[in-house]
Design a protein around this motif. Structure first.
Motif, PDB file in Angstrom:
ATOM      1  N   GLN A  17     -53.509  64.492   1.659  1.00 47.43           N
ATOM      2  CA  GLN A  17     -52.760  64.668   0.425  1.00 47.43           C
ATOM      3  C   GLN A  17     -53.601  65.524  -0.504  1.00 47.43           C
ATOM      4  OE1 GLN A  17     -51.528  61.060  -1.411  1.00 47.43           O
ATOM      5  NE2 GLN A  17     -50.738  60.153   0.482  1.00 47.43           N
ATOM      6  N   ALA A  18     -52.967  66.349  -1.293  1.00 44.09           N
ATOM      7  CA  ALA A  18     -53.731  67.217  -2.190  1.00 44.09           C
ATOM      8  C   ALA A  18     -52.961  67.430  -3.481  1.00 44.09           C
ATOM      9  CB  ALA A  18     -54.005  68.553  -1.534  1.00 44.09           C
ATOM     10  N   ARG A  19     -53.703  67.707  -4.521  1.00 46.38           N
ATOM     11  CA  ARG A  19     -53.075  67.949  -5.804  1.00 46.38           C
ATOM     12  C   ARG A  19     -54.009  68.715  -6.724  1.00 46.38           C
ATOM     13  NH1 ARG A  19     -51.676  63.101  -9.537  1.00 46.38           N
ATOM     14  NH2 ARG A  19     -51.393  64.180 -11.509  1.00 46.38           N
ATOM     15  N   ILE A  20     -53.464  69.643  -7.488  1.00 49.53           N
ATOM     16  CA  ILE A  20     -54.253  70.329  -8.510  1.00 49.53           C
ATOM     17  C   ILE A  20     -54.285  69.424  -9.738  1.00 49.53           C
ATOM     18  CG2 ILE A  20     -54.413  72.351 -10.007  1.00 49.53           C
ATOM     19  CD1 ILE A  20     -53.035  73.962  -7.835  1.00 49.53           C
ATOM     20  N   VAL A  21     -55.478  69.012 -10.142  1.00 50.75           N
ATOM     21  CA  VAL A  21     -55.562  68.087 -11.268  1.00 50.75           C
ATOM     22  C   VAL A  21     -55.956  68.787 -12.558  1.00 50.75           C
ATOM     23  CG1 VAL A  21     -55.984  66.048  -9.874  1.00 50.75           C
ATOM     24  CG2 VAL A  21     -57.920  67.388 -10.672  1.00 50.75           C
ATOM     25  N   ALA A  22     -56.310  70.047 -12.481  1.00 48.76           N
ATOM     26  CA  ALA A  22     -56.637  70.754 -13.719  1.00 48.76           C
ATOM     27  C   ALA A  22     -56.353  72.230 -13.588  1.00 48.76           C
ATOM     28  CB  ALA A  22     -58.101  70.559 -14.080  1.00 48.76           C
ATOM     29  N   GLU A  23     -55.464  72.708 -14.423  1.00 46.63           N
ATOM     30  CA  GLU A  23     -55.311  74.146 -14.587  1.00 46.63           C
ATOM     31  C   GLU A  23     -55.709  74.486 -16.022  1.00 46.63           C
ATOM     32  OE1 GLU A  23     -51.975  75.629 -11.563  1.00 46.63           O
ATOM     33  OE2 GLU A  23     -51.183  74.361 -13.159  1.00 46.63           O
ATOM     34  N   ALA A  24     -55.698  73.473 -16.845  1.00 48.22           N
ATOM     35  CA  ALA A  24     -56.152  73.653 -18.224  1.00 48.22           C
ATOM     36  C   ALA A  24     -57.621  73.232 -18.294  1.00 48.22           C
ATOM     37  CB  ALA A  24     -55.312  72.790 -19.151  1.00 48.22           C
ATOM     38  N   GLU A  47     -65.517  82.703 -16.035  1.00 44.87           N
ATOM     39  CA  GLU A  47     -65.617  82.595 -17.489  1.00 44.87           C
ATOM     40  C   GLU A  47     -64.260  82.112 -17.998  1.00 44.87           C
ATOM     41  OE1 GLU A  47     -68.868  85.716 -18.977  1.00 44.87           O
ATOM     42  OE2 GLU A  47     -67.072  86.678 -18.162  1.00 44.87           O
ATOM     43  N   ALA A  48     -63.268  82.264 -17.168  1.00 43.20           N
ATOM     44  CA  ALA A  48     -61.943  81.752 -17.499  1.00 43.20           C
ATOM     45  C   ALA A  48     -61.793  80.370 -16.843  1.00 43.20           C
ATOM     46  CB  ALA A  48     -60.884  82.704 -16.980  1.00 43.20           C
ATOM     47  N   THR A  49     -60.650  79.814 -16.944  1.00 41.93           N
ATOM     48  CA  THR A  49     -60.401  78.481 -16.414  1.00 41.93           C
ATOM     49  C   THR A  49     -60.426  78.461 -14.886  1.00 41.93           C
ATOM     50  OG1 THR A  49     -59.061  77.977 -18.334  1.00 41.93           O
ATOM     51  CG2 THR A  49     -58.728  76.600 -16.404  1.00 41.93           C
ATOM     52  N   GLU A  50     -61.022  77.418 -14.335  1.00 38.78           N
ATOM     53  CA  GLU A  50     -61.013  77.196 -12.901  1.00 38.78           C
ATOM     54  C   GLU A  50     -59.975  76.120 -12.593  1.00 38.78           C
ATOM     55  OE1 GLU A  50     -65.480  77.988 -11.521  1.00 38.78           O
ATOM     56  OE2 GLU A  50     -65.280  76.214 -12.753  1.00 38.78           O
ATOM     57  N   ASN A  51     -59.459  76.144 -11.385  1.00 37.12           N
ATOM     58  CA  ASN A  51     -58.514  75.103 -10.955  1.00 37.12           C
ATOM     59  C   ASN A  51     -59.245  74.033 -10.162  1.00 37.12           C
ATOM     60  OD1 ASN A  51     -56.454  76.543 -12.060  1.00 37.12           O
ATOM     61  ND2 ASN A  51     -55.696  77.370 -10.125  1.00 37.12           N
ATOM     62  N   THR A  52     -58.965  72.785 -10.478  1.00 40.22           N
ATOM     63  CA  THR A  52     -59.579  71.683  -9.748  1.00 40.22           C
ATOM     64  C   THR A  52     -58.539  71.023  -8.844  1.00 40.22           C
ATOM     65  OG1 THR A  52     -61.064  71.290 -11.597  1.00 40.22           O
ATOM     66  CG2 THR A  52     -60.817  69.511 -10.002  1.00 40.22           C
ATOM     67  N   HIS A  53     -58.842  70.928  -7.567  1.00 44.39           N
ATOM     68  CA  HIS A  53     -57.945  70.308  -6.588  1.00 44.39           C
ATOM     69  C   HIS A  53     -58.567  69.002  -6.108  1.00 44.39           C
ATOM     70  CE1 HIS A  53     -55.883  74.297  -5.605  1.00 44.39           C
ATOM     71  NE2 HIS A  53     -56.917  74.652  -6.335  1.00 44.39           N
ATOM     72  N   VAL A  54     -57.771  67.957  -6.035  1.00 47.74           N
ATOM     73  CA  VAL A  54     -58.252  66.705  -5.450  1.00 47.74           C
ATOM     74  C   VAL A  54     -57.536  66.492  -4.125  1.00 47.74           C
ATOM     75  CG1 VAL A  54     -58.343  64.208  -5.702  1.00 47.74           C
ATOM     76  CG2 VAL A  54     -58.841  65.666  -7.651  1.00 47.74           C
ATOM     77  N   LEU A  55     -58.302  66.321  -3.060  1.00 50.67           N
ATOM     78  CA  LEU A  55     -57.746  66.144  -1.717  1.00 50.67           C
ATOM     79  C   LEU A  55     -58.139  64.765  -1.196  1.00 50.67           C
ATOM     80  CD1 LEU A  55     -58.014  69.280  -2.127  1.00 50.67           C
ATOM     81  CD2 LEU A  55     -58.480  69.454   0.302  1.00 50.67           C
ATOM     82  N   ALA A  56     -57.209  64.095  -0.554  1.00 50.52           N
ATOM     83  CA  ALA A  56     -57.536  62.843   0.126  1.00 50.52           C
ATOM     84  C   ALA A  56     -57.216  63.034   1.598  1.00 50.52           C
ATOM     85  CB  ALA A  56     -56.742  61.691  -0.472  1.00 50.52           C
TER      86      ALA A  56
END
Lengths: 144, 144, 144
Positions: free
Chosen positions: A2-9, C8-17
């Motif tokens: 399972q995966a999800r993007i938890v931050a774009e901000a 320097e801009a926003t990075e995307n954080t993905h959470v994977l299980a």
């Protein structure tokens, strides 16, 4: 998987310095609650005067306790914060510690007393992560 | 416990690739100084041709040196950058390394020579973190 | 040392299980490809039912395989994603695992089967990182 993007901000980064005698899990749990985290990850380093490591026994579906009643370096603390089925803060922390001879030991972090410091960088995401109780293992597993 | 939010705005992420023969601490310290970091955290992986690990002896209040004069995998490098009482860049790096038989060893990183690479991801925060000398241990401890 | 600011801009954080039976490297590689990552870093924790660790033999310029055919805790997974000379996704993962007695082992992650979960936090940067084949070692090394 399972995966999800938890931050774009933007995410908030918190730096914590735990102090001598602090009960690591209690302090982290209290902080998560005070701040109202709904999703976070953390890394840390420092030293413990005492630590109990857990190894999950797959047959018995229980943690074995490995107690190190000695000063150890905290080489890495890696974990995350989510909400469990009851909406309570659920920490999942794994740790590697170094003993006097330089050998490394580790497991699920069951108990730990800080001495003299534990530095934790906690990154809070603008999302909500949930952990659900798994019927096979009895463990609360992350379900992003 | 002391805590502080060190980033609500954007953080800068730096990727470093250290090269064969590089003195790890010197290169990281020089980079921190050139870039003018006032608060940063880092993680890394790669390999060393030689490493000296430190274990802080609580009685003697000194680091014991554990020397591994052999090629090791760098399994995790976790640390942070802050400013000390004199305004100098203060690195706090802990490392776990893997030997030929797969056993893991680790400690405070006292010395390390890179071979063939050390990849470090350094996240710079728009804040200033300070470390102050602790009278009990003689260590410079993070005081966010 | 080579260095570069990758965000320097926003990075995307993905959470994977990752789930029971998942082939760790295959799942991470597939996810990187689907998402079109050109630069990312990750940390993880959880457990494996089986793992093969690698130690790079500097004389033979090959990985020695250390096989642990048993349930282990994943104490830290640290790595990054870049593109290789052919534009393919190149993962560099190092792992520390904990055995039943609490001893820590680790190396380059060659193979691993998840049980019951592997939680991975993957931070994607708005940049492109490249790895180039090194003629001396035969390894693909990060060149930021």
């Amino acid at each position: 998987m399972q995966a999800r993007i938890v931050a774009e901000a933007t995410e908030n980064t918190h730096v914590l310095a735990l102090e001598p005698g602090d009960d690591t899990l209690e302090v982290l749990r209290d902080y998560a609650r005070e701040q109202g985290f709904t999703a976070a990850r953390f890394t840390g380093l420092g030293a413990f005067s005492r630590v109990v490591l857990g190894y999950f026994d797959w047959q018995r579906k229980e943690y074995e306790r490995i107690e190190l009643d000695e000063q150890v370096e905290v080489l890495s603390l890696v974990g995350d914060v989510a909400l469990d089925d009851d909406g309570a803060f659920s920490l999942h922390p794994h740790v590697v510690v170094g003993r006097r001879d330089g050998s490394a030991w580790g497991g699920h972090l069951l108990e730990a007393v800080v001495r003299p410091i534990l530095e934790v960088v906690l990154v809070e995401s603008p999302a909500c992560l949930q952990r659900h109780r798994d019927s096979e293992t009895g463990l609360a597993l992350l379900r992003p």
